[in-house]
Design an enzyme around this catalytic site. Sequence first.
Site, PDB file in Angstrom:
ATOM      1  N   LYS A  20       0.823  -1.208   0.000  1.00 60.15           N
ATOM      2  CA  LYS A  20       0.000   0.000   0.000  1.00 60.15           C
ATOM      3  C   LYS A  20       0.863   1.266   0.000  1.00 60.15           C
ATOM      4  O   LYS A  20       2.070   1.207   0.182  1.00 60.15           O
ATOM      5  CB  LYS A  20      -0.959  -0.037   1.206  1.00 60.15           C
ATOM      6  CG  LYS A  20      -1.886  -1.274   1.179  1.00 60.15           C
ATOM      7  CD  LYS A  20      -2.947  -1.197   0.111  1.00 60.15           C
ATOM      8  CE  LYS A  20      -3.575  -2.509  -0.305  1.00 60.15           C
ATOM      9  NZ  LYS A  20      -4.291  -3.296   0.651  1.00 60.15           N
TER      10      LYS A  20
HETATM   11  C1  LIG Z   1      -5.404  -4.468   0.911  1.00 63.55           C
HETATM   12  C2  LIG Z   1      -6.881  -4.341   0.940  1.00 63.55           C
HETATM   13  C3  LIG Z   1      -7.636  -4.673   2.079  1.00 63.55           C
HETATM   14  C4  LIG Z   1      -7.042  -5.379   3.260  1.00 63.55           C
HETATM   15  O1  LIG Z   1      -5.997  -4.733   3.842  1.00 63.55           O
HETATM   16  P1  LIG Z   1      -5.110  -5.488   4.927  1.00 63.55           P
HETATM   17  O2  LIG Z   1      -4.427  -4.367   5.654  1.00 63.55           O
HETATM   18  O3  LIG Z   1      -4.157  -6.362   4.176  1.00 63.55           O
HETATM   19  O4  LIG Z   1      -6.013  -6.258   5.812  1.00 63.55           O
HETATM   20  C5  LIG Z   1      -8.981  -4.398   2.084  1.00 63.55           C
HETATM   21  N1  LIG Z   1      -9.589  -3.859   1.009  1.00 63.55           N
HETATM   22  C6  LIG Z   1      -8.912  -3.559  -0.112  1.00 63.55           C
HETATM   23  C7  LIG Z   1      -9.639  -2.939  -1.258  1.00 63.55           C
HETATM   24  C8  LIG Z   1      -7.537  -3.815  -0.194  1.00 63.55           C
HETATM   25  O5  LIG Z   1      -6.863  -3.551  -1.312  1.00 63.55           O
END
Ligand SMILES: *Cc1c(COP(=O)(O)O)cnc(C)c1O
Length: 382
Positions: free
Chosen positions: A184
Amino acid sequence: MRDSYLVFGSPRLEEDDIKAVEETLKSGWIGTGPRVNEFEKAFAEYVGVKYAVAVSSCTAGLHLCVLAMGLEPGDEVIVPTMTFAATANAVIHAGAKPVFVDVDPYTMLIDPSDIKRKITPKTKAIIPVHFAGRPCNIDEINKIAAEHNLVIIHDNAHAIESEYHGAKLGNLKDISAYSFYVTKNLTTAEGGMVTTNDEEIAAKIKIYALHGLTKDAWKRFSDDGYKHYQIVYPGFKYNMTDIQASLGLSQFRKLEKFYERRSQLWNYYHNELKGLPLILPVEPEKNTRHGFHLFILMLDLNKTPLTRDQVINKLHSMKIGTGVHYIALHLHPYYQEALGYRNGDFPNAEYISERTFSIPFSAKLTDEDAKDVVSALKSIFE
Ligand SMILES: *Cc1c(COP(=O)(O)O)cnc(C)c1O
């Protein structure tokens, strides 16, 4: 051909990040503590929201949002089928039922007219996903929510820097969850944040995230002396540690610099990839700020005999990593078996599922890396 493999979504980690984590390791306090507090404050200020609560992941955050907003077994929650599994799984973990909705085939955002079609007397909430960092049509979603008395939980996993009509998405009603997963825009390796302007809901999230202990229970081992705690809810173990928060704080100081880098890459890719059998991401909507989290291409199947999987395998053989965001949820076996969905139910999401692939777009990319991605794509379609 490149020497090293270009890993998709590899984070940009630098000396100051390493130092920040090292300092925390040496401080003697590595669990939830002062750094988490500081990270929450900095994040709330950036987003322009009253409360931010750090959690162990966005998945954990979404789960707590669904619980804290009072959703119960039997309640239906509208979720786009074009999203990561965690968006729907959080609803299922809380005992509620995700109801899938189609998306626009080019912006990939939840389609408000399909939301309206899927609302029943049991519908209690909507989870818009601001896909790739592109803000959804929030005015329209707010209108629908107000008409039907629905809670809105924003999945902001892609959307830290995103803005809608001048404001960051994390201060929208009712509540938002962010991700700091490795790939991210800001990473703590694993981690997340929940933001809201509602004091009571924020307190609930905090308590639910740490065993159901009364607020500020993390202070019980501090140098203020031992304090007894009380359990007020059968909570979860969803807290963030100071190790993660120190990396988060350090990454956070560079958030806008990294954003700048991705916006350069966005323009570079747009200029260089014109004329190939690819559907490029549409430009950001007026009066919004796109978070530039993913650069998603779609293979133009009318203009090439290749399939998407052939293209990503060719890129792999040229040492370029890719991502697929996503194969729509209703095409996966679990949701078909548990919720009765079938292939053909959401034509736009299936259009994307068949064509989509994401190319490396991290702030870590050098000009050379980006050039390699472009030449690899050009050579595939030559
Ligand atoms: C990455 C992601 C999540 C989950 O995030 P985590 O921190 O890995 O639990 C949820 N929704 C979307 C759209 C994502 O891309």
